[in-house]
Design an enzyme around this catalytic site. Sequence first.
Site, PDB file in Angstrom:
ATOM      1  N   SER A 122       0.845  -1.192   0.000  1.00  0.00           N
ATOM      2  CA  SER A 122       0.000   0.000   0.000  1.00  0.00           C
ATOM      3  C   SER A 122       0.879   1.241   0.000  1.00  0.00           C
ATOM      4  CB  SER A 122      -0.897   0.021   1.239  1.00  0.00           C
ATOM      5  OG  SER A 122      -1.576   1.262   1.349  1.00  0.00           O
ATOM      6  N   TYR A 137      -1.624  -0.934  10.454  1.00  0.00           N
ATOM      7  CA  TYR A 137      -1.703  -1.204   9.021  1.00  0.00           C
ATOM      8  C   TYR A 137      -0.515  -0.588   8.293  1.00  0.00           C
ATOM      9  CZ  TYR A 137      -3.506  -1.366   4.246  1.00  0.00           C
ATOM     10  OH  TYR A 137      -3.655  -1.592   2.898  1.00  0.00           O
TER      11      TYR A 137
END
Length: 215
Positions: A122, A137
């Site tokens: 990401s 995350y």
Amino acid sequence: MHVLITGASRGIGAELARQHAARGDRVTGTATGDHDGLIRLDVTDPDQIRDMAAALDGAPLDRLICNAGVSLARHDPLESGFAPEVWAKSFAVNVTGAFLCVQALLPNLRAAPGARIGLIASAMASHEHASGGAYAYRASKAALVSLGRNLAADLEDAGIAVGIYHPGWVRTDLGGPRASLRPADSARGLIARMDHLSPETTGVFETWEGDPVAF
């Protein structure tokens, strides 16, 4: 081409599987639950990973896509959120799980000339996108980028290239309904990126559209 995709029951993983199959590739998909046509695999369970690798029985694997991932407690308050178990599971799935899958499938990858590994990370792992929040995350995806860069170095002599990819903000359970990108479009771009991955570009961290992501 034989492709193995973790987390292939929904979202981007399901689209990656569908599009690879549509163009004639042999697809092996995994999922944590029971799904027709998919291997049951919890990437946090080393025994299940070993069983998955054993089920391939040494078959050459041209492409491994580590797509399985979790995004937990992203909107927790800094003062009271992000419990230890959130950190533990985030790293167990997003980082350790990917590593153990690569490790278990190395014989299969080495048996396929020009094999490739794709890690779905990401842009939230990038220092240029450090806008706060989503700590577990972001940190786990940053660790996945580091994992990919080091795998690229170690597997270079074997001719196995490693690519790290940002799939975009996609309308999935993780991305939510307001996301700007359809899973089909993200998957199409990711496949194109992996098709162009080579020993010369191994270790690349880029978006589904091919733009570099600073790390």
